[in-house]
Every structure is written in structure tokens, then in C-alpha cells.
Design a protein around this motif. Sequence first.
Motif, PDB file in Angstrom:
ATOM      1  N   ARG A 179      -0.044 -27.150  11.126  1.00 25.45           N
ATOM      2  CA  ARG A 179       0.917 -26.529  11.922  1.00 25.45           C
ATOM      3  C   ARG A 179       1.305 -25.121  11.566  1.00 25.45           C
ATOM      4  O   ARG A 179       2.019 -24.552  12.089  1.00 25.45           O
ATOM      5  N   ILE A 180       0.770 -24.589  10.619  1.00 25.16           N
ATOM      6  CA  ILE A 180       0.594 -23.248  10.310  1.00 25.16           C
ATOM      7  C   ILE A 180      -0.322 -22.438  11.102  1.00 25.16           C
ATOM      8  O   ILE A 180      -1.276 -22.595  11.293  1.00 25.16           O
ATOM      9  N   SER A 181       0.516 -21.501  11.934  1.00 26.95           N
ATOM     10  CA  SER A 181      -0.151 -20.728  12.817  1.00 26.95           C
ATOM     11  C   SER A 181      -0.524 -19.309  12.271  1.00 26.95           C
ATOM     12  O   SER A 181      -1.585 -18.960  12.699  1.00 26.95           O
ATOM     13  N   PHE A 182       0.278 -18.655  11.327  1.00 27.20           N
ATOM     14  CA  PHE A 182      -0.139 -17.296  10.774  1.00 27.20           C
ATOM     15  C   PHE A 182      -0.153 -17.550   9.104  1.00 27.20           C
ATOM     16  O   PHE A 182       0.826 -18.208   8.789  1.00 27.20           O
ATOM     17  N   ARG A 183      -1.166 -16.870   8.406  1.00 28.55           N
ATOM     18  CA  ARG A 183      -0.963 -16.790   7.163  1.00 28.55           C
ATOM     19  C   ARG A 183      -0.936 -15.183   6.705  1.00 28.55           C
ATOM     20  O   ARG A 183      -2.075 -14.596   7.132  1.00 28.55           O
ATOM     21  N   ALA A 184      -0.086 -14.887   5.743  1.00 26.57           N
ATOM     22  CA  ALA A 184      -0.193 -13.546   5.228  1.00 26.57           C
ATOM     23  C   ALA A 184      -0.276 -13.666   3.813  1.00 26.57           C
ATOM     24  O   ALA A 184       0.198 -14.357   3.195  1.00 26.57           O
ATOM     25  N   LYS A 185      -1.234 -12.659   3.479  1.00 28.01           N
ATOM     26  CA  LYS A 185      -1.595 -12.689   1.803  1.00 28.01           C
ATOM     27  C   LYS A 185      -1.316 -11.404   1.315  1.00 28.01           C
ATOM     28  O   LYS A 185      -1.757 -10.397   1.718  1.00 28.01           O
ATOM     29  N   LEU A 186      -0.432 -11.251   0.182  1.00 33.08           N
ATOM     30  CA  LEU A 186      -0.164 -10.133  -0.487  1.00 33.08           C
ATOM     31  C   LEU A 186      -1.156  -9.573  -1.487  1.00 33.08           C
ATOM     32  O   LEU A 186      -1.495 -10.689  -2.346  1.00 33.08           O
ATOM     33  N   ARG A 187      -1.742  -8.703  -1.743  1.00 31.50           N
ATOM     34  CA  ARG A 187      -2.811  -8.403  -2.802  1.00 31.50           C
ATOM     35  C   ARG A 187      -2.093  -7.050  -3.627  1.00 31.50           C
ATOM     36  O   ARG A 187      -0.873  -6.574  -3.166  1.00 31.50           O
ATOM     37  N   PRO A 188      -2.642  -6.994  -4.696  1.00 29.96           N
ATOM     38  CA  PRO A 188      -2.287  -6.016  -5.742  1.00 29.96           C
ATOM     39  C   PRO A 188      -2.327  -4.498  -5.009  1.00 29.96           C
ATOM     40  O   PRO A 188      -3.211  -4.290  -4.450  1.00 29.96           O
ATOM     41  N   LEU A 189      -1.667  -3.438  -5.555  1.00 33.56           N
ATOM     42  CA  LEU A 189      -1.609  -2.178  -4.806  1.00 33.56           C
ATOM     43  C   LEU A 189      -3.145  -1.485  -5.467  1.00 33.56           C
ATOM     44  O   LEU A 189      -3.426  -1.639  -6.511  1.00 33.56           O
ATOM     45  N   THR A 190      -3.597  -0.618  -4.530  1.00 33.90           N
ATOM     46  CA  THR A 190      -4.827   0.104  -5.096  1.00 33.90           C
ATOM     47  C   THR A 190      -4.250   1.416  -5.774  1.00 33.90           C
ATOM     48  O   THR A 190      -2.973   1.384  -6.045  1.00 33.90           O
ATOM     49  N   LEU A 191      -5.062   2.238  -6.373  1.00 40.83           N
ATOM     50  CA  LEU A 191      -4.651   3.193  -7.184  1.00 40.83           C
ATOM     51  C   LEU A 191      -3.775   4.143  -6.110  1.00 40.83           C
ATOM     52  O   LEU A 191      -2.825   4.817  -6.879  1.00 40.83           O
ATOM     53  N   GLN A 192      -4.341   4.640  -5.241  1.00 44.19           N
ATOM     54  CA  GLN A 192      -3.490   5.530  -4.235  1.00 44.19           C
ATOM     55  C   GLN A 192      -2.308   4.903  -3.858  1.00 44.19           C
ATOM     56  O   GLN A 192      -1.181   5.716  -4.011  1.00 44.19           O
ATOM     57  N   GLU A 193      -2.093   3.553  -3.625  1.00 39.52           N
ATOM     58  CA  GLU A 193      -0.956   3.073  -3.353  1.00 39.52           C
ATOM     59  C   GLU A 193      -0.079   2.913  -4.346  1.00 39.52           C
ATOM     60  O   GLU A 193       1.206   3.164  -4.321  1.00 39.52           O
ATOM     61  N   THR A 194      -0.537   2.682  -5.650  1.00 36.80           N
ATOM     62  CA  THR A 194       0.385   2.822  -6.890  1.00 36.80           C
ATOM     63  C   THR A 194       1.109   4.223  -7.159  1.00 36.80           C
ATOM     64  O   THR A 194       1.930   4.312  -7.481  1.00 36.80           O
ATOM     65  N   VAL A 195       0.233   5.094  -7.093  1.00 37.75           N
ATOM     66  CA  VAL A 195       0.487   6.580  -7.140  1.00 37.75           C
ATOM     67  C   VAL A 195       1.803   6.905  -6.200  1.00 37.75           C
ATOM     68  O   VAL A 195       2.870   7.544  -6.410  1.00 37.75           O
ATOM     69  N   ALA A 196       1.551   6.516  -5.007  1.00 42.18           N
ATOM     70  CA  ALA A 196       2.497   6.438  -3.827  1.00 42.18           C
ATOM     71  C   ALA A 196       3.664   5.707  -4.101  1.00 42.18           C
ATOM     72  O   ALA A 196       4.840   6.256  -3.833  1.00 42.18           O
ATOM     73  N   TYR A 197       3.749   4.692  -4.765  1.00 42.40           N
ATOM     74  CA  TYR A 197       4.860   3.622  -5.113  1.00 42.40           C
ATOM     75  C   TYR A 197       5.728   4.435  -6.017  1.00 42.40           C
ATOM     76  O   TYR A 197       6.837   4.254  -6.019  1.00 42.40           O
ATOM     77  N   ILE A 198       5.068   4.820  -7.285  1.00 43.49           N
ATOM     78  CA  ILE A 198       5.698   5.441  -8.228  1.00 43.49           C
ATOM     79  C   ILE A 198       6.555   6.857  -7.853  1.00 43.49           C
ATOM     80  O   ILE A 198       7.729   6.962  -7.992  1.00 43.49           O
ATOM     81  N   ASP A 199       5.931   7.564  -6.906  1.00 43.93           N
ATOM     82  CA  ASP A 199       6.386   8.946  -6.638  1.00 43.93           C
ATOM     83  C   ASP A 199       7.516   8.644  -5.899  1.00 43.93           C
ATOM     84  O   ASP A 199       8.583   9.234  -5.835  1.00 43.93           O
ATOM     85  N   SER A 200       7.297   7.635  -4.782  1.00 41.45           N
ATOM     86  CA  SER A 200       8.361   7.354  -3.936  1.00 41.45           C
ATOM     87  C   SER A 200       9.833   6.665  -4.377  1.00 41.45           C
ATOM     88  O   SER A 200      10.703   7.302  -4.239  1.00 41.45           O
ATOM     89  N   ARG A 201       9.497   5.976  -5.456  1.00 44.40           N
ATOM     90  CA  ARG A 201      10.727   5.532  -6.133  1.00 44.40           C
ATOM     91  C   ARG A 201      11.234   6.187  -7.187  1.00 44.40           C
ATOM     92  O   ARG A 201      12.627   6.361  -7.292  1.00 44.40           O
ATOM     93  N   LEU A 202      10.538   7.223  -7.704  1.00 43.68           N
ATOM     94  CA  LEU A 202      11.260   8.412  -8.394  1.00 43.68           C
ATOM     95  C   LEU A 202      12.073   9.344  -7.639  1.00 43.68           C
ATOM     96  O   LEU A 202      13.311   9.682  -7.828  1.00 43.68           O
ATOM     97  N   MET A 203      11.474   9.633  -6.212  1.00 44.74           N
ATOM     98  CA  MET A 203      11.874  10.614  -5.481  1.00 44.74           C
ATOM     99  C   MET A 203      13.470   9.938  -4.819  1.00 44.74           C
ATOM    100  O   MET A 203      14.419  10.699  -4.719  1.00 44.74           O
ATOM    101  N   GLN A 204      13.134   8.629  -4.242  1.00 45.28           N
ATOM    102  CA  GLN A 204      14.248   8.114  -3.488  1.00 45.28           C
ATOM    103  C   GLN A 204      15.635   7.842  -4.530  1.00 45.28           C
ATOM    104  O   GLN A 204      16.548   7.620  -3.994  1.00 45.28           O
ATOM    105  N   SER A 205      15.215   7.897  -5.736  1.00 46.52           N
ATOM    106  CA  SER A 205      16.354   7.554  -6.807  1.00 46.52           C
ATOM    107  C   SER A 205      16.775   8.891  -7.227  1.00 46.52           C
ATOM    108  O   SER A 205      17.772   8.813  -8.301  1.00 46.52           O
ATOM    109  N   GLY A 206      16.375  10.133  -6.719  1.00 42.41           N
ATOM    110  CA  GLY A 206      16.905  11.550  -7.153  1.00 42.41           C
ATOM    111  C   GLY A 206      16.338  12.128  -8.160  1.00 42.41           C
ATOM    112  O   GLY A 206      16.695  13.183  -8.537  1.00 42.41           O
ATOM    113  N   GLY A 207      15.253  11.359  -8.858  1.00 41.70           N
ATOM    114  CA  GLY A 207      14.450  12.217  -9.677  1.00 41.70           C
ATOM    115  C   GLY A 207      13.444  12.971  -9.319  1.00 41.70           C
ATOM    116  O   GLY A 207      13.138  13.348  -8.156  1.00 41.70           O
ATOM    117  N   ASP A 208      12.101  13.436 -10.390  1.00 42.83           N
ATOM    118  CA  ASP A 208      11.057  14.345  -9.875  1.00 42.83           C
ATOM    119  C   ASP A 208       9.946  13.456 -10.222  1.00 42.83           C
ATOM    120  O   ASP A 208       9.655  13.026 -11.143  1.00 42.83           O
TER     121      ASP A 208
END
Length: 281
Positions: A179-208
Motif C-alpha cells: 500500500r506504500i505508493s511513494f518513498r522518499a529517502k534522505l541522504r547526507p549533505l554534500t560539501l557544497q550543501e554543507t557550506v550553504a547550510y552553515i552559511d545560511s544558519r549563521l546569517m539567518q541568526s544575525g551573524g557573519d
Amino acid sequence: MYLTHFGFYQYPFHLTPNTELFLGLAPHYEAIQTVNSALAMGEGVVTVTGEVGTGKTMVCRMLMSLFSEQTQLVYLPNPCLSDQELRQAIAKELAIVDSDAISVVDDIQQRLVALHRQQKQVVVLVDEAQALPDSAIEALRLFGNLETAQDKLMHIVLFGQPELDQRLAQHHLRQFRQRISFRAKLRPLTLQETVAYIDSRLMQSGGDERIFSLNHKRAVWRASGGIPRLINQVCHKALLMTYSAQQSRVGSERLFEAIHDTLDTYKPRFKRPLLWGWSHP
């Protein structure tokens, strides 16, 4: 703590999922799109699986925040329920009162029919679903069978670790698996995604974003394996240690200490990031 020191108005790497800091990187965005598409098409059961710390709870909370007023949400954060306890939990979420063990299934079915007449879609979200006992999975399957001539009365989204797929692959659970119609799988972040992740969280929290150098962000990615929860832990500890040392930027020594204090797997031997083994994108 270190908020004022770095100019933050909230913790950028708090371990509790914060939807305000959601970036929508590919693995999480694709999972959300998969679930939303399945629900829009009226499909019955969807699974979202990923290793510990890859962001399943964040995806779940983002979905909850995106549902329209026409969605009747049933959220089950505790999967360690018997079949009877699961029925009672669903009844409670559907605002069914004074329902006993004998009448609860009929009461839920009547409530589902009433909600369908109001053009509301009932969506059950189950977190940590790999811990569901077989009896609870069977109860969900039977609820998933409830339908009108055209529409399912209950839609089920299971969030779990990879062990969920292993459990549902068992022969005695084949009826639910089919009965499962769709399956989504989460993977670890790539290097580029990790850099974007860190940068985004720093800036969205008011930092540099320069609080961590690019070399240090690469080191965090290698040490964490791209797992968001581990990225948060390492960065949070690095900021705390940097604050304790009254420094304005995270240095190699502070990051080295944070990695060694947090992780049991990859631990750099040297305090210079050029010797930590990261590679260019």
C-alpha cells in the motif's frame, strides 16, 4: 551564552529543529515535494526514511507548517503504542471523546466520513515509525483501507530510520508494504550543501558567515559526514569554545577540540585544517 558575543539573536545550530532556519536543500526539499505530491494525488501511504540526524523531524515539522486549513492533522510522535493505544491516540487527535475499546474503530470511521464531507483531508504523521509494533502497523493498514468510492479517508506518512524499510520488507507485512505508493529517502549533505547550510544558519541568526572559514566548513563536512545533526553539534561547540576563548572567529584549535569532543568516528590528528584530509569540491 555566546549570542551577544557573535551578534546572534537566536542559536544558529540549536539541536531542536527550528523551521525558521529551514533552507530547503535538495534532500529535504525533495522529500517534502514527494509527500505533498502523494497527498495531492490522494495516495494512501508514504514513507520518509533516513539515517539518524539527516533531518526527518525537520521535514515532518515543515510539512505540518505547510498544510492548509483543509488538512486534519493527526500527529503521533510516540510510535511505541499497541494497536489499541494507537486507535485511542488517533481518536484523541480527531477530537473523539468517550470512545471505548469496542466502539473506537466505528467512532473513528464515522469521524473520517464526516471530515470527508467537509472536504477535509485526514493526514496521519508517525515519527520514528521503525519502532511501531506489528499490531500497530496492522491497525494503520486497516485504517488505510477506509475509503469512499473515489477517495481514501485517511492518508498515512511514516518517518523512520532505514530499519523501517527492513521491517516492512518482512513477508508478514507484505499487505502494508504493497500500500506504500511513494518513498522518499534522505541522504547526507554534500560539501557544497554543507557550506550553504552553515552559511545560511549563521546569517539567518544575525551573524557573519565568515565566523567559520571555508577550510573550517570543509573540515566540518568531512568530520560530520554531511549529517545535519552532527554539523549542528560540531558548530555549536566550536562557537561555544571560541566564545570562552573570547575570540571573534572560530580558529583551527577550537574546531579541532569541538570535533574531538563530539565525534567518535572521524577525528583529525593535526590542528591545521590543511592536514585534515578534506578535498576540494
